[in-house]
Design a protein around this motif. Structure first.
Motif, short mmCIF file in Angstrom:
data_model
loop_
_atom_site.label_atom_id
_atom_site.label_comp_id
_atom_site.label_asym_id
_atom_site.label_seq_id
_atom_site.Cartn_x
_atom_site.Cartn_y
_atom_site.Cartn_z
N THR A 134 -40.42 84.10 47.83
CA THR A 134 -41.56 83.39 47.23
C THR A 134 -41.37 81.90 47.46
O THR A 134 -40.28 81.37 47.25
N THR A 135 -42.43 81.22 47.90
CA THR A 135 -42.41 79.76 47.91
C THR A 135 -43.22 79.28 46.73
O THR A 135 -44.21 79.91 46.33
N MET A 136 -42.80 78.16 46.15
CA MET A 136 -43.48 77.63 44.96
C MET A 136 -43.41 76.12 44.92
O MET A 136 -42.54 75.49 45.55
N LEU A 137 -44.34 75.54 44.20
CA LEU A 137 -44.29 74.11 43.88
C LEU A 137 -43.36 73.94 42.69
O LEU A 137 -43.57 74.55 41.64
N MET A 138 -42.33 73.13 42.83
CA MET A 138 -41.32 73.04 41.80
C MET A 138 -41.81 72.26 40.58
O MET A 138 -42.57 71.31 40.69
N ASP A 139 -41.33 72.73 39.40
CA ASP A 139 -41.48 71.96 38.18
C ASP A 139 -40.10 71.83 37.55
O ASP A 139 -39.10 72.17 38.18
N VAL A 140 -40.03 71.33 36.33
CA VAL A 140 -38.72 71.05 35.73
C VAL A 140 -38.01 72.32 35.25
O VAL A 140 -36.83 72.28 34.89
N LEU A 142 -36.56 76.45 35.58
CA LEU A 142 -35.73 77.17 36.55
C LEU A 142 -36.58 78.25 37.22
O LEU A 142 -36.85 79.30 36.63
N ASP A 143 -37.04 77.96 38.43
CA ASP A 143 -37.86 78.89 39.22
C ASP A 143 -39.15 79.27 38.50
O ASP A 143 -39.61 80.42 38.57
N THR A 144 -39.74 78.32 37.81
CA THR A 144 -40.95 78.59 37.02
C THR A 144 -42.21 77.97 37.61
O THR A 144 -43.29 78.10 37.04
N GLY A 145 -42.11 77.29 38.75
CA GLY A 145 -43.24 76.57 39.32
C GLY A 145 -44.35 77.48 39.83
O GLY A 145 -44.17 78.70 39.98
N LYS A 192 -50.20 80.33 39.01
CA LYS A 192 -49.25 80.29 37.89
C LYS A 192 -48.49 81.60 37.80
O LYS A 192 -49.02 82.68 38.08
N GLN A 193 -47.23 81.50 37.38
CA GLN A 193 -46.43 82.69 37.14
C GLN A 193 -46.72 83.24 35.74
O GLN A 193 -46.98 82.48 34.81
N ASN A 194 -46.65 84.56 35.63
CA ASN A 194 -46.77 85.21 34.32
C ASN A 194 -45.37 85.35 33.73
O ASN A 194 -44.59 86.20 34.16
N ASP A 195 -45.07 84.51 32.76
CA ASP A 195 -43.72 84.51 32.18
C ASP A 195 -43.36 85.85 31.53
O ASP A 195 -42.18 86.20 31.44
N GLU A 196 -44.35 86.62 31.10
CA GLU A 196 -44.08 87.91 30.46
C GLU A 196 -43.48 88.91 31.46
O GLU A 196 -42.82 89.86 31.06
N ASP A 197 -43.72 88.70 32.74
CA ASP A 197 -43.19 89.61 33.77
C ASP A 197 -41.85 89.13 34.33
O ASP A 197 -41.30 89.75 35.25
N SER A 198 -41.33 88.04 33.82
CA SER A 198 -40.12 87.44 34.41
C SER A 198 -38.85 88.14 33.95
O SER A 198 -38.81 88.78 32.89
N CYS A 199 -37.82 88.05 34.76
CA CYS A 199 -36.47 88.44 34.35
C CYS A 199 -35.50 87.51 35.07
O CYS A 199 -35.85 86.86 36.05
N TYR A 200 -34.27 87.43 34.56
CA TYR A 200 -33.32 86.43 35.02
C TYR A 200 -32.17 87.06 35.78
O TYR A 200 -31.57 88.04 35.33
#
Length: 309
Positions: A134-140, A142-145, A192-200
């Motif tokens: 995945t390519t993304m526009l970075m924000d502050v 961790l891999d949330t852009g 935008k990413q859906n934070d509910e679908d995220s895992c670390y």
């Protein structure tokens, strides 16, 4: 276009090569040279080695957010893009705001799944059948852009983390160039990413690599694949550390205690698990090199009935 590239490991090298071919790379930022290997020889990063081949200025901040000189250099360059591939440091907002068109990050997972340090390994360990880049526009964060482009890769039943790494490394370099072109031409809309679908995907450790034989043969086999070529899954055989490089699932079940060596033969070592049998095919003991079990048992004994812990 003027581009600044930030990256450190081997994974980032094909991306740097592709970008050097197409654009003007004004500077490369990478981690400091560090001691490596048994001799603790100070070694430069893979990205630094590649940058020097192209006579690109290299900067190696210990902590870029605190390094005023490195930040001032970025401001003077005034890049169109900062491209980040496994740099190993989090960029502060001050740096993210410098490039005219943004900071693009390449991440080796299908975001928002597997944010973090070891996405390739954990995708295999968790039994995923597909992953990607995945390519993304970075924000502050961790891999949330905001996401830009994605590409999918199938994970086969026998694929190791090393094999998947090499596939994603090349695929990611192509995706990155496509992203730059489409972003500069207004052909991609950030999503935008859906934070509910995220895992670390947390960093790997020695504890991660220790085999729990109470798990199923499928789970243990995934762990072994996901930790090859590093840090390598391991167990204890009669107080000796035994690393396991390759295994295979056997369908039939056994009432024996998990970890029990049931049979030793040319095809490998059959070990009972919490559910099913695991055939261990390639091993290494301290002081030796990795060997197929067929080769190892020619000069050493592996006893049936011993319980691995």
């Amino acid at each position: 276009m003027n581009i600044v590239f930030m990256g450190t490991p081997e994974f980032a090298v094909p991306s740097l090569k592709k970008i050097v071919e197409k654009y003007n790379v004004c500077a490369v930022y990478t981690q400091p040279d560090r001691p490596k290997g048994r001799g603790n020889k100070v070694t430069m990063s893979f990205v630094k080695e590649e940058a020097l081949k192209h006579d690109i200025p290299v900067y190696q901040p210990v902590k870029i957010k605190n390094d005023r000189e490195c930040i001032d250099v970025l401001r003077k360059i005034n890049p169109d893009f900062i491209i980040v591939v496994a740099f190993g440091q989090i960029l502060p907002k001050e740096i993210l705001d410098i490039p005219k068109m943004g900071c693009i990050n390449l991440h080796a997972s299908l975001l928002p799944k597997y944010r973090g340090a070891a996405p390739i390994n954990w995708a295999i360990i968790n039994g995923e059948t597909k992953t990607g880049n995945t390519t993304m526009l970075m924000d502050v964060g961790l891999d949330t852009g905001d996401m830009l482009l994605r590409s999918e890769i199938e994970i086969t039943d026998t694929m190791t983390a090393g094999e998947l790494h090499d596939i994603l490394m090349i695929d990611g370099s192509n995706l990155l160039v496509e992203t730059i072109e489409k972003l500069r031409n207004g052909e991609v809309t950030p999503q935008k990413q859906n934070d509910e679908d995220s895992c670390y995907a947390s960093m790997l450790s020695k504890d991660t690599a220790r085999i729990n034989w109470a798990l199923s043969s499928i789970e243990i086999n995934n762990l072994i694949r996901g930790l090859n070529p590093w840090p390598i899954a391991y167990t204890q055989y009669e107080n000796n550390l035994m690393k396991i490089y390759q295994s295979e699932i056997i369908d039939y079940k056994t009432p024996n205690k998990p970890g029990t060596i049931l049979k030793v033969g040319k095809s490998g070592i059959e070990v009972s698990t919490g559910n099913g049998i695991l055939l261990v095919k390639s091993i290494q003991f301290p002081g030796g090199k990795p060997l197929r079990v067929e080769e190892y048992v020619k000069g050493h004994e592996i006893k049936e009935g011993v319980i691995l812990v």
